[in-house]
Motif scaffolding. Structure first.
Motif, PDB file in Angstrom:
ATOM      1  N   ALA A  97     -15.361  -2.552  -4.512  1.00 54.39           N
ATOM      2  CA  ALA A  97     -15.330  -2.034  -3.149  1.00 54.39           C
ATOM      3  C   ALA A  97     -16.217  -0.809  -3.018  1.00 54.39           C
ATOM      4  CB  ALA A  97     -13.893  -1.709  -2.747  1.00 54.39           C
ATOM      5  N   ASP A 118     -13.656   5.057   1.047  1.00 57.98           N
ATOM      6  CA  ASP A 118     -13.608   3.606   1.276  1.00 57.98           C
ATOM      7  C   ASP A 118     -13.427   3.292   2.753  1.00 57.98           C
ATOM      8  OD1 ASP A 118     -11.687   3.220  -1.705  1.00 57.98           O
ATOM      9  OD2 ASP A 118     -13.721   2.452  -1.383  1.00 57.98           O
ATOM     10  N   GLN A 123      -4.230  -5.443   2.095  1.00 54.49           N
ATOM     11  CA  GLN A 123      -4.887  -6.740   1.935  1.00 54.49           C
ATOM     12  C   GLN A 123      -5.681  -6.795   0.634  1.00 54.49           C
ATOM     13  OE1 GLN A 123      -8.188  -8.188   4.044  1.00 54.49           O
ATOM     14  NE2 GLN A 123      -7.243 -10.120   4.518  1.00 54.49           N
ATOM     15  N   TYR A 124      -6.244  -5.646   0.243  1.00 49.47           N
ATOM     16  CA  TYR A 124      -7.052  -5.678  -0.977  1.00 49.47           C
ATOM     17  C   TYR A 124      -6.204  -5.910  -2.215  1.00 49.47           C
ATOM     18  CZ  TYR A 124     -11.280  -4.850  -3.748  1.00 49.47           C
ATOM     19  OH  TYR A 124     -12.380  -5.008  -4.577  1.00 49.47           O
ATOM     20  N   THR A 125      -4.938  -5.452  -2.190  1.00 53.09           N
ATOM     21  CA  THR A 125      -4.101  -5.682  -3.373  1.00 53.09           C
ATOM     22  C   THR A 125      -3.886  -7.181  -3.563  1.00 53.09           C
ATOM     23  OG1 THR A 125      -1.997  -5.460  -2.153  1.00 53.09           O
ATOM     24  CG2 THR A 125      -2.889  -3.467  -3.186  1.00 53.09           C
ATOM     25  N   TYR A 180      -6.085  -9.521  -2.781  1.00 48.81           N
ATOM     26  CA  TYR A 180      -7.349 -10.070  -3.300  1.00 48.81           C
ATOM     27  C   TYR A 180      -7.538  -9.686  -4.761  1.00 48.81           C
ATOM     28  CZ  TYR A 180     -12.206 -11.736  -2.881  1.00 48.81           C
ATOM     29  OH  TYR A 180     -13.385 -12.436  -3.021  1.00 48.81           O
ATOM     30  N   MET A 181      -7.192  -8.447  -5.094  1.00 47.94           N
ATOM     31  CA  MET A 181      -7.316  -7.991  -6.490  1.00 47.94           C
ATOM     32  C   MET A 181      -6.422  -8.834  -7.378  1.00 47.94           C
ATOM     33  SD  MET A 181      -7.751  -3.823  -6.445  1.00 47.94           S
ATOM     34  CE  MET A 181      -6.149  -3.416  -5.841  1.00 47.94           C
ATOM     35  N   GLU A 184     -11.488  -1.806  -7.774  1.00 50.51           N
ATOM     36  CA  GLU A 184     -11.829  -0.748  -6.822  1.00 50.51           C
ATOM     37  C   GLU A 184     -13.319  -0.420  -6.896  1.00 50.51           C
ATOM     38  OE1 GLU A 184      -9.113   2.652  -6.587  1.00 50.51           O
ATOM     39  OE2 GLU A 184      -7.600   1.438  -7.602  1.00 50.51           O
ATOM     40  N   THR A 213     -13.817  -8.736   0.314  1.00 50.14           N
ATOM     41  CA  THR A 213     -12.904  -9.851   0.561  1.00 50.14           C
ATOM     42  C   THR A 213     -13.359 -10.807   1.661  1.00 50.14           C
ATOM     43  OG1 THR A 213     -11.632  -8.544   2.141  1.00 50.14           O
ATOM     44  CG2 THR A 213     -10.895  -8.477  -0.135  1.00 50.14           C
ATOM     45  N   THR A 272     -13.342  -2.345   1.077  1.00 50.95           N
ATOM     46  CA  THR A 272     -12.656  -3.498   0.500  1.00 50.95           C
ATOM     47  C   THR A 272     -12.976  -4.765   1.289  1.00 50.95           C
ATOM     48  OG1 THR A 272     -10.724  -2.947   1.852  1.00 50.95           O
ATOM     49  CG2 THR A 272     -10.756  -2.103  -0.400  1.00 50.95           C
ATOM     50  N   ALA A 273     -13.104  -4.635   2.599  1.00 53.39           N
ATOM     51  CA  ALA A 273     -13.425  -5.798   3.425  1.00 53.39           C
ATOM     52  C   ALA A 273     -14.798  -6.358   3.080  1.00 53.39           C
ATOM     53  CB  ALA A 273     -13.367  -5.415   4.905  1.00 53.39           C
ATOM     54  N   THR A 315       0.848  -1.180   0.000  1.00 55.70           N
ATOM     55  CA  THR A 315       0.000   0.000   0.000  1.00 55.70           C
ATOM     56  C   THR A 315       0.891   1.240   0.000  1.00 55.70           C
ATOM     57  OG1 THR A 315      -1.833   1.142   1.083  1.00 55.70           O
ATOM     58  CG2 THR A 315      -0.219   0.098   2.518  1.00 55.70           C
TER      59      THR A 315
END
Lengths: 162, 388, 378
Positions: free
Chosen positions: B162, B205, B147-149, B151-152, B159, B293, B289-290, A84
């Motif tokens: 989300a 977000d 964490q979202y990266t 999952y993506m 995005e 995911t 994002t959660a 990030t």
């Protein structure tokens, strides 16, 4: 009394204590930090039962619940699992001052390790970073036994056959 | 379970970014009074109290002792439970255990936070290991964003997926929840245009920091039936706190702790097909994002199915399984209370007392809590004492 | 009360500075407790940790010891209060019928932080904190009030210190086993009048773990289960000025609840040994009054007559008590552990002969605002 409206304006009491702590690294982190400082080497510890290697090293294997004693070096190269680029103003919890932004936090699986680490990536343009990219540690010349600074940052390596 | 226990009362404050008109004790007393009123009880009816918040936000040590004036706990049994972000759900479970143990019949649980009094991100950042992780983990925001990266990368989520979660929760709060902190109707475009705070997380977000308190009253069966017509029975609870090092959890695209905790709660409750059997869900979704995911961990969709579920519209009000009619965490986040708000809101649903937020005919609800280090708590509530 | 028993206990050596990290300390005591109980980590089906964010210097302090205590494998929670409260949550979880074996672990390394800053933080930020109150000077207020209301003397308080440090010489875990006299205590450096150095507990690094099980498991797996027959907890008012610091109403209420549950009618007759939370010498006197061992104001006379000595009719703190070892938040759980050892006949040189019923006690907040009392029985 508040001059204009005649209402009582609520007060706030400011409290900004210094709360210093000397965190005891314990035996496992101490070894890890000394290896970084003295040998520019990243070490993990291997579980005698399941053979998993944990970095940073710790006493207990989380799956087997046994003591681990077998320290073993891992590679200074690894793969980005997630990242990030942080770009909002916030406080540095060590200095109490503002944190320098933007910075990229990369969650990395080092080759040879079964657990992951987090450190700074020198790239701050998210369009140039992807999970799955290969990275390598860049050590500082001056090292003091501080993981965050003895490894200065990680950098993306493009032609990585290792 | 040795006796049946239900939620019989719930009260909350009107959550705001800054409650300058009351101090922490006064905030707590408002929530307590409203909870007692909702159940038509007085402090004399309360046998024990559980309190929770996160220490370093208000910087008060031994909050269970400090809060006596606000909690009404003078000369009563009081205990503090704190587990970080999951505090709200952990105190809910603690209240449940107080009653189900047989030691206490009617238990008041209070969760609260004056987030405006703190440097929230700095306080959260100190939860990470000071020697190997803290420096690069910007509070809750950085890790959730990272964490979202993962999952993506694994499932091709975007995005925009989300953003749909953010739109759903914010609009629910705006339309249905007068207690919510943020009550703004937004669109996917609004979310996509908001600034990056920590790629890929944008301003809209992320949950706010709120000042607020809530209180939930638990009672054992005999008393519960006397207090309300339709108690919200606790059918199952699960707690799973895995991981010490944040980095070990970030690389995983899902949320294993939620899966494990849900497994515990579902088993006791008799839930085998969550998407079918649940009527409503109040989920601790701290970042949009959660909401993409973590759905599969609850058994609400197939692996990697988060985007499909969110795009299907079935989790909106009027859909098959509405999520967060209250607006959830994205609209309101007084951290020590947040997990307890989920239990309280879910209880209102199955009690038929959710007013504008009410999902018609809701009988079975799930409430979740989340916190560092990727910890999860799950509660299953129902107006039925057991599921078929 | 339905039956829950303690089937394993362990403590680490209490010392000023432990070089272990929090996780290493927690792992050590967890393994020891499992060994004492004859169990493996697989037998534990839920845990309660006792960690405090201020003492540990981090938010969600319980996070650091999750894996070390096996808490990642099973349902778990964290009580932020004295270890006696953590043990209560552990007992409730067994009594629920949802769990059979609870591991309760308390740990503390105050050597990492600054105790006066940490305890100053328990005082109200609006009205009290800027006065510089902390655990020691607030307790000094209480000691002065207690002495002036009931005519208790500094010598009588000093006798408690002499007794407990001497008892600690029989306790291999104790931080401060000492052979001292009343004169030594009276001459020791004043910390906050009238509290002198030897009236005060040390601050120790250390950990304690207790394993409790529901009845059928306890009977099957344990040779000497120790039953929790009664437990009570209660909190007094918060602001120091809202209380009469010489009084112990919350303790009396907590004790009454525990006694009623356990069928205790006359504490001095029915209880064979007591482990109470004597963070300061005067506290032991106040607490035994609140527990009903004597009338208010008469504990000084009890200690003058040696009634609470190891070989007396009402032994108090044969372990040396908190005055001899004080890992914050751990010390209450340690009182339970010591009481268990007494009832099992495993207390070695500090054993009170024929102990069958024991009392264990912990406190919470400033000047013992909250109290938690246990009655344990073989």
């Amino acid at each position: 009394m508040h001059e204009e409206t005649g209402e009582l304006k609520p007060l706030t009491i400011a409290y900004t204590p210094d709360m210093p702590y000397n965190y005891h690294a314990g035996f496992y982190y101490s070894r890890f930090l000394k290896e970084l400082r003295d040998h520019k080497r990243i070490v993990g510890v291997r579980c005698p039962k399941c053979r998993k290697v944990y970095v940073p090293p710790r006493m207990v294997c989380r799956d087997c619940f046994v003591t681990m004693e077998d320290f073993t070096p891992v590679s200074d190269r690894g793969t980005i699992l997630a990242f990030t680029v942080t770009n909002f103003p916030h406080t540095d919890t060590t200095t109490g001052g503002p944190k320098k932004i933007p910075y990229t936090a990369a969650f990395i699986n080092l080759d040879g390790a079964d657990s992951n680490i987090v450190h700074r990536l020198d790239e701050t343009d998210e369009k140039k970073i992807e999970a799955g990219m290969r990275v390598k540690a860049v050590f500082s010349e001056k090292r003091t036994g501080d993981y965050f600074h003895d490894i200065d940052h990680f950098t993306i390596v493009r032609d990585d056959s290792g | 379970m040795n006796r049946r226990v239900a939620v019989v009362g719930f009260g909350q404050t009107h959550h705001r970014s800054k409650n300058t008109d009351c101090n922490g004790q006064e905030l707590i007393s408002i929530a307590v009074k409203r909870a007692l009123e909702s159940a038509e009880l007085t402090m004399a009816d309360i046998d024990a109290i559980v309190v929770g918040n996160m220490d370093h936000f208000e910087s008060i040590n031994y909050v269970d002792m400090w809060s006596v004036d606000g909690s009404g706990g003078y000369m009563k049994p009081i205990m503090k439970v704190t587990t970080g972000g999951t505090t709200g759900s952990a105190i809910g479970h603690a209240g449940f255990y107080h009653a189900v143990s047989g030691l206490f019949d009617t238990v008041l649980v209070i969760g609260w936070e004056q987030n405006s009094e703190s440097d929230t991100t700095a306080a959260i950042s100190t939860c990470f290991d000071p020697i190997t992780e803290r420096e690069f983990c910007a509070g809750a925001i950085g890790p959730l964003a990272a964490q979202y990266t993962a999952y993506m990368n694994k499932y091709g989520a975007t995005e925009e997926d989300a953003a749909l979660v953010s739109v759903r929760d914010h609009n629910n709060a705006a339309l249905y929840n007068p207690y919510a902190h943020l009550r703004q109707t937004i669109t996917v475009q609004d979310v996509m245009k908001s600034a990056y705070i920590s790629y890929p997380m944008k301003l809209l977000d992320m949950c706010p920091r709120s000042d607020g308190a809530c209180a939930v009253i638990f009672a054992e069966e005999f008393k519960a039936r006397k207090i309300v017509d339709r108690p919200a029975w606790i059918l199952g609870v699960g707690d799973c706190h895995i991981l010490v090092h944040l980095a070990d959890g970030i690389g995983l695209a899902g949320l294993p702790s939620l899966e494990i905790a849900a497994g515990q709660a579902y088993k006791t409750a008799g839930i085998t097909e969550p998407f079918k059997q649940l009527d409503v869900a109040e989920l601790y979704i701290p970042a949009s994002t959660a909401g993409v995911t973590w759905m599969e961990a609850l058994g609400l969709c197939e692996e990697g199915g988060g985007p499909r579920l969110v795009r299907s519209g079935e989790t909106n009000m009027g859909g098959k399984l509405p999520i967060n009619p209250s607006g959830g965490v994205l609209a309101t986040n007084p951290i020590g209370a947040t997990g307890l708000l989920r239990i309280g809101e879910a209880a209102l649903q199955v009690m038929g007392k959710a007013e504008k937020k009410q999902v018609p005919g809701a009988k079975v609800a799930v409430a979740t809590g989340f916190g560092g280090c990727f910890w999860s708590d799950v509660t299953v509530l129902s107006s039925l004492t057991h599921l078929e | 009360m339905d039956r829950v028993a303690i089937i394993g206990v362990a403590q680490t050596k209490y010392q000023r500075y432990s070089p272990s990290s929090h996780a290493e300390l927690a792992y050590e005591v967890t393994c020891k407790a499992l060994e004492d109980a004859g169990l493996t980590i697989e037998d534990v089906d839920n845990t309660v940790t006792v960690c405090n964010d201020f003492w540990d210097g981090r938010t969600i302090s319980s996070m650091a010891i999750t894996e070390a205590t096996g808490s990642h494998r099973v349902p778990t929670t964290n009580v932020e209060g004295d270890g006696t409260y953590g043990a209560l949550m552990g007992a409730m979880r067994v009594l629920s019928g949802l769990h059979e074996v609870t591991l309760v672990v308390a740990q503390s390394k105050a050597s990492e932080g600054i105790p006066p800053v940490i305890t100053n933080a328990m005082f109200d930020p609006i009205y009290e904190r800027m006065l510089g109150l902390d655990a020691i000077n607030s307790s000094a207020l209480q000691m002065r009030r207690y002495m002036s209301k009931y005519g208790v003397t500094e010598e009588q308080c000093a006798r408690v210190s002499v007794k407990n440090h001497k008892n600690a010489r029989n306790n291999p875990y104790a931080h401060l086993p000492l052979d001292i006299t009343v004169a030594d205590v009276l001459k020791s450096r004043v910390l906050a009048d009238p509290i002198k150095l030897l009236d005060a507990s040390p601050i120790s690094d250390g950990a304690c773990a207790v394993i409790m099980a529901e009845e059928s498991v306890a009977r099957k797996r344990c040779q000497k289960p120790v039953w929790i027959k009664g437990v009570g907890h209660c909190a007094d008012a918060y602001h120091l000025g809202d209380r009469d610091l010489a009084e112990v109403d919350a303790l009396a209420a907590a004790a009454q609840r525990a006694y009623r549950m356990a069928g205790i009618n006359d504490p001095t007759k029915d209880i064979d040994v007591a482990e109470v939370y004597d963070a300061f010498s005067y506290m032991e006197l106040m607490w035994i009054e609140g527990l009903g061992f004597c009338r208010r104001g008469e504990a000084g006379a009890m200690v003058d007559r040696g009634l609470t000595e190891m070989n007396g009719p009402m032994p108090v703190n044969p372990s040396g008590g908190v005055l001899s070892a004080h890992a914050v938040q751990v010390a209450g759980l340690a009182r339970i552990a010591e009481a268990v050892l007494q009832l099992r006949g495993d207390a070695g040189a500090r054993q009170v002969e024929g102990a069958r019923v024991a009392l264990a006690h912990g406190i919470e907040g400033a000047c013992g605002q909250g109290h938690c009392v246990y009655i344990l029985e073989r």
